[in-house]
Design a protein around this motif. Sequence first.
Motif, PDB file in Angstrom:
ATOM      1  N   ILE A 105       0.835  -1.201   0.000  1.00  0.00           N
ATOM      2  CA  ILE A 105       0.000   0.000   0.000  1.00  0.00           C
ATOM      3  C   ILE A 105       0.871   1.252   0.000  1.00  0.00           C
ATOM      4  O   ILE A 105       0.592   2.225  -0.707  1.00  0.00           O
ATOM      5  CB  ILE A 105      -0.950  -0.008   1.217  1.00  0.00           C
ATOM      6  N   ASP A 106       1.960   1.232   0.780  1.00  0.00           N
ATOM      7  CA  ASP A 106       2.865   2.381   0.821  1.00  0.00           C
ATOM      8  C   ASP A 106       3.478   2.650  -0.552  1.00  0.00           C
ATOM      9  O   ASP A 106       3.560   3.799  -0.996  1.00  0.00           O
ATOM     10  CB  ASP A 106       3.980   2.141   1.845  1.00  0.00           C
ATOM     11  N   GLU A 107       3.917   1.580  -1.225  1.00  0.00           N
ATOM     12  CA  GLU A 107       4.493   1.750  -2.559  1.00  0.00           C
ATOM     13  C   GLU A 107       3.440   2.241  -3.540  1.00  0.00           C
ATOM     14  O   GLU A 107       3.713   3.093  -4.391  1.00  0.00           O
ATOM     15  CB  GLU A 107       5.091   0.425  -3.038  1.00  0.00           C
ATOM     16  N   GLY A 108       2.251   1.684  -3.433  1.00  0.00           N
ATOM     17  CA  GLY A 108       1.163   2.120  -4.312  1.00  0.00           C
ATOM     18  C   GLY A 108       0.791   3.569  -4.067  1.00  0.00           C
ATOM     19  O   GLY A 108       0.493   4.315  -5.008  1.00  0.00           O
ATOM     20  N   LEU A 109       0.808   3.983  -2.795  1.00  0.00           N
ATOM     21  CA  LEU A 109       0.484   5.370  -2.458  1.00  0.00           C
ATOM     22  C   LEU A 109       1.510   6.326  -3.054  1.00  0.00           C
ATOM     23  O   LEU A 109       1.148   7.378  -3.592  1.00  0.00           O
ATOM     24  CB  LEU A 109       0.429   5.536  -0.938  1.00  0.00           C
ATOM     25  N   LYS A 110       2.779   5.959  -2.971  1.00  0.00           N
ATOM     26  CA  LYS A 110       3.818   6.810  -3.564  1.00  0.00           C
ATOM     27  C   LYS A 110       3.606   6.958  -5.071  1.00  0.00           C
ATOM     28  O   LYS A 110       3.702   8.060  -5.618  1.00  0.00           O
ATOM     29  CB  LYS A 110       5.195   6.222  -3.278  1.00  0.00           C
ATOM     30  N   ALA A 111       3.310   5.835  -5.721  1.00  0.00           N
ATOM     31  CA  ALA A 111       3.078   5.875  -7.168  1.00  0.00           C
ATOM     32  C   ALA A 111       1.842   6.709  -7.493  1.00  0.00           C
ATOM     33  O   ALA A 111       1.828   7.470  -8.468  1.00  0.00           O
ATOM     34  CB  ALA A 111       2.923   4.456  -7.711  1.00  0.00           C
ATOM     35  N   HIS A 112       0.807   6.571  -6.663  1.00  0.00           N
ATOM     36  CA  HIS A 112      -0.433   7.322  -6.870  1.00  0.00           C
ATOM     37  C   HIS A 112      -0.197   8.817  -6.724  1.00  0.00           C
ATOM     38  O   HIS A 112      -0.643   9.612  -7.565  1.00  0.00           O
ATOM     39  CB  HIS A 112      -1.484   6.844  -5.865  1.00  0.00           C
ATOM     40  N   MET A 113       0.515   9.218  -5.662  1.00  0.00           N
ATOM     41  CA  MET A 113       0.777  10.634  -5.442  1.00  0.00           C
ATOM     42  C   MET A 113       1.682  11.193  -6.534  1.00  0.00           C
ATOM     43  O   MET A 113       1.522  12.350  -6.961  1.00  0.00           O
ATOM     44  CB  MET A 113       1.399  10.847  -4.065  1.00  0.00           C
ATOM     45  N   ASN A 114       2.648  10.381  -6.999  1.00  0.00           N
ATOM     46  CA  ASN A 114       3.490  10.829  -8.118  1.00  0.00           C
ATOM     47  C   ASN A 114       2.653  11.076  -9.362  1.00  0.00           C
ATOM     48  O   ASN A 114       2.905  12.031 -10.115  1.00  0.00           O
ATOM     49  CB  ASN A 114       4.565   9.786  -8.415  1.00  0.00           C
ATOM     50  N   LYS A 115       1.642  10.229  -9.599  1.00  0.00           N
ATOM     51  CA  LYS A 115       0.753  10.413 -10.747  1.00  0.00           C
ATOM     52  C   LYS A 115      -0.073  11.695 -10.572  1.00  0.00           C
ATOM     53  O   LYS A 115      -0.259  12.462 -11.526  1.00  0.00           O
ATOM     54  CB  LYS A 115      -0.181   9.206 -10.873  1.00  0.00           C
ATOM     55  N   VAL A 116      -0.543  11.943  -9.362  1.00  0.00           N
ATOM     56  CA  VAL A 116      -1.322  13.152  -9.082  1.00  0.00           C
ATOM     57  C   VAL A 116      -0.482  14.403  -9.352  1.00  0.00           C
ATOM     58  O   VAL A 116      -0.887  15.295 -10.107  1.00  0.00           O
ATOM     59  CB  VAL A 116      -1.815  13.153  -7.618  1.00  0.00           C
ATOM     60  N   TYR A 117       0.713  14.453  -8.766  1.00  0.00           N
ATOM     61  CA  TYR A 117       1.561  15.631  -8.934  1.00  0.00           C
ATOM     62  C   TYR A 117       2.072  15.760 -10.361  1.00  0.00           C
ATOM     63  O   TYR A 117       2.229  16.873 -10.871  1.00  0.00           O
ATOM     64  CB  TYR A 117       2.731  15.584  -7.949  1.00  0.00           C
ATOM     65  N   GLY A 118       2.343  14.630 -10.999  1.00  0.00           N
ATOM     66  CA  GLY A 118       2.796  14.679 -12.385  1.00  0.00           C
ATOM     67  C   GLY A 118       1.732  15.219 -13.318  1.00  0.00           C
ATOM     68  O   GLY A 118       2.007  16.072 -14.176  1.00  0.00           O
ATOM     69  N   THR A 119       0.497  14.735 -13.154  1.00  0.00           N
ATOM     70  CA  THR A 119      -0.613  15.218 -13.987  1.00  0.00           C
ATOM     71  C   THR A 119      -0.874  16.694 -13.736  1.00  0.00           C
ATOM     72  O   THR A 119      -1.082  17.473 -14.670  1.00  0.00           O
ATOM     73  CB  THR A 119      -1.886  14.403 -13.690  1.00  0.00           C
ATOM     74  N   MET A 120      -0.842  17.086 -12.475  1.00  0.00           N
ATOM     75  CA  MET A 120      -1.024  18.494 -12.129  1.00  0.00           C
ATOM     76  C   MET A 120       0.065  19.360 -12.754  1.00  0.00           C
ATOM     77  O   MET A 120      -0.212  20.448 -13.294  1.00  0.00           O
ATOM     78  CB  MET A 120      -1.004  18.653 -10.614  1.00  0.00           C
ATOM     79  N   SER A 121       1.319  18.890 -12.725  1.00  0.00           N
ATOM     80  CA  SER A 121       2.437  19.668 -13.264  1.00  0.00           C
ATOM     81  C   SER A 121       2.308  19.865 -14.773  1.00  0.00           C
ATOM     82  O   SER A 121       2.587  20.957 -15.285  1.00  0.00           O
ATOM     83  CB  SER A 121       3.762  18.969 -12.936  1.00  0.00           C
ATOM     84  N   VAL A 122       1.883  18.818 -15.479  1.00  0.00           N
ATOM     85  CA  VAL A 122       1.667  18.964 -16.920  1.00  0.00           C
ATOM     86  C   VAL A 122       0.564  19.981 -17.185  1.00  0.00           C
ATOM     87  O   VAL A 122       0.670  20.822 -18.090  1.00  0.00           O
ATOM     88  CB  VAL A 122       1.318  17.603 -17.562  1.00  0.00           C
ATOM     89  N   GLY A 123      -0.496  19.920 -16.386  1.00  0.00           N
ATOM     90  CA  GLY A 123      -1.575  20.898 -16.524  1.00  0.00           C
ATOM     91  C   GLY A 123      -1.096  22.319 -16.289  1.00  0.00           C
ATOM     92  O   GLY A 123      -1.454  23.248 -17.029  1.00  0.00           O
ATOM     93  N   MET A 124      -0.253  22.505 -15.268  1.00  0.00           N
ATOM     94  CA  MET A 124       0.295  23.829 -14.985  1.00  0.00           C
ATOM     95  C   MET A 124       1.145  24.328 -16.142  1.00  0.00           C
ATOM     96  O   MET A 124       1.088  25.510 -16.517  1.00  0.00           O
ATOM     97  CB  MET A 124       1.128  23.785 -13.708  1.00  0.00           C
ATOM     98  N   LEU A 125       1.944  23.428 -16.721  1.00  0.00           N
ATOM     99  CA  LEU A 125       2.796  23.806 -17.848  1.00  0.00           C
ATOM    100  C   LEU A 125       1.943  24.230 -19.052  1.00  0.00           C
ATOM    101  O   LEU A 125       2.242  25.245 -19.704  1.00  0.00           O
ATOM    102  CB  LEU A 125       3.703  22.641 -18.230  1.00  0.00           C
ATOM    103  N   LEU A 126       0.881  23.488 -19.337  1.00  0.00           N
ATOM    104  CA  LEU A 126      -0.011  23.840 -20.445  1.00  0.00           C
ATOM    105  C   LEU A 126      -0.668  25.200 -20.203  1.00  0.00           C
ATOM    106  O   LEU A 126      -0.797  26.010 -21.126  1.00  0.00           O
ATOM    107  CB  LEU A 126      -1.089  22.764 -20.612  1.00  0.00           C
ATOM    108  N   THR A 127      -1.079  25.446 -18.966  1.00  0.00           N
ATOM    109  CA  THR A 127      -1.708  26.730 -18.632  1.00  0.00           C
ATOM    110  C   THR A 127      -0.730  27.876 -18.843  1.00  0.00           C
ATOM    111  O   THR A 127      -1.076  28.901 -19.439  1.00  0.00           O
ATOM    112  CB  THR A 127      -2.197  26.715 -17.171  1.00  0.00           C
ATOM    113  N   ALA A 128       0.508  27.717 -18.353  1.00  0.00           N
ATOM    114  CA  ALA A 128       1.511  28.777 -18.474  1.00  0.00           C
ATOM    115  C   ALA A 128       1.848  29.047 -19.938  1.00  0.00           C
ATOM    116  O   ALA A 128       1.922  30.212 -20.363  1.00  0.00           O
ATOM    117  CB  ALA A 128       2.765  28.384 -17.697  1.00  0.00           C
TER     118      ALA A 128
END
Length: 252
Positions: A18-41
């Motif tokens: 679960i800990d490993e899955g959570l890390k991967a999940h949060m990385n996906k969340v922040y990664g998707t958010m970062s791409v969105g921020m880049l597109l907005t900028a």
Amino acid sequence: MADYQTMRGTAGVRTAAIDEGLKAHMNKVYGTMSVGMLLTALAAWAISGLAVTTDPASGQEMLTGLGQAIYASPLKWVIMFAPLAFVFGLSAGINRMSAATAQMVFYVYAAVMGLSLSSIFLVFTGESIAQTFLVTAIAFAGLSLYGYTTKKDLSGFGTFLMMGVIGILVASIVNIFIASSALSFAISVIGVLVFAGLTAYDTQRIKTDYIAHAQHADSEWLGKSAIMGALSLYLDFINLFMFLLQFMGNRE
């Protein structure tokens, strides 16, 4: 005793998974958010560049035809409220979309948000925008880290914070018509506090939702959950940035 040791070992393996899955999940969340921020900028910067030209006779900057259309015509109201429509549409239709479709809609939404925010380059200096973005990024990182690591349950603040968002939205719409500087200042102060709180709250909510569903959620659900988590944190960042810009931005 052997059964107990086996059970404890199995529980340990499950917790580690679960800990490993959570890390991967949060990385996906922040990664998707970062791409969105880049597109907005990129969208905001590119459109603001196309919207302004220099008059060869006077040397003064003036709006191009595109600038007139998106900043000085009734179309500006459509552009202003289009991101809100995207948010409601994505939230309402997420269960009927595939994870890939939801991610694409999020990226389109981020680009539309860039169109909506492009006017800040006409109002504030580029240097102050960059400085405010850096301050926002540092504050966001600290608040999100707090939400992820704190043992304190922040769920009780959710209703209060959402009431604050609704109040800010209503007050902002009203202030479009009355143009009160005092109300604008109050909205900005409250906005910074509300979205700072939401950053920590949403981070903890994304974490606890994953832990609650990790053992029986399928990959499709996890993909959609990561996208909706990215959307929540993206909105927190954008709003925190915009409210801080009212204090830190130097006007052209």
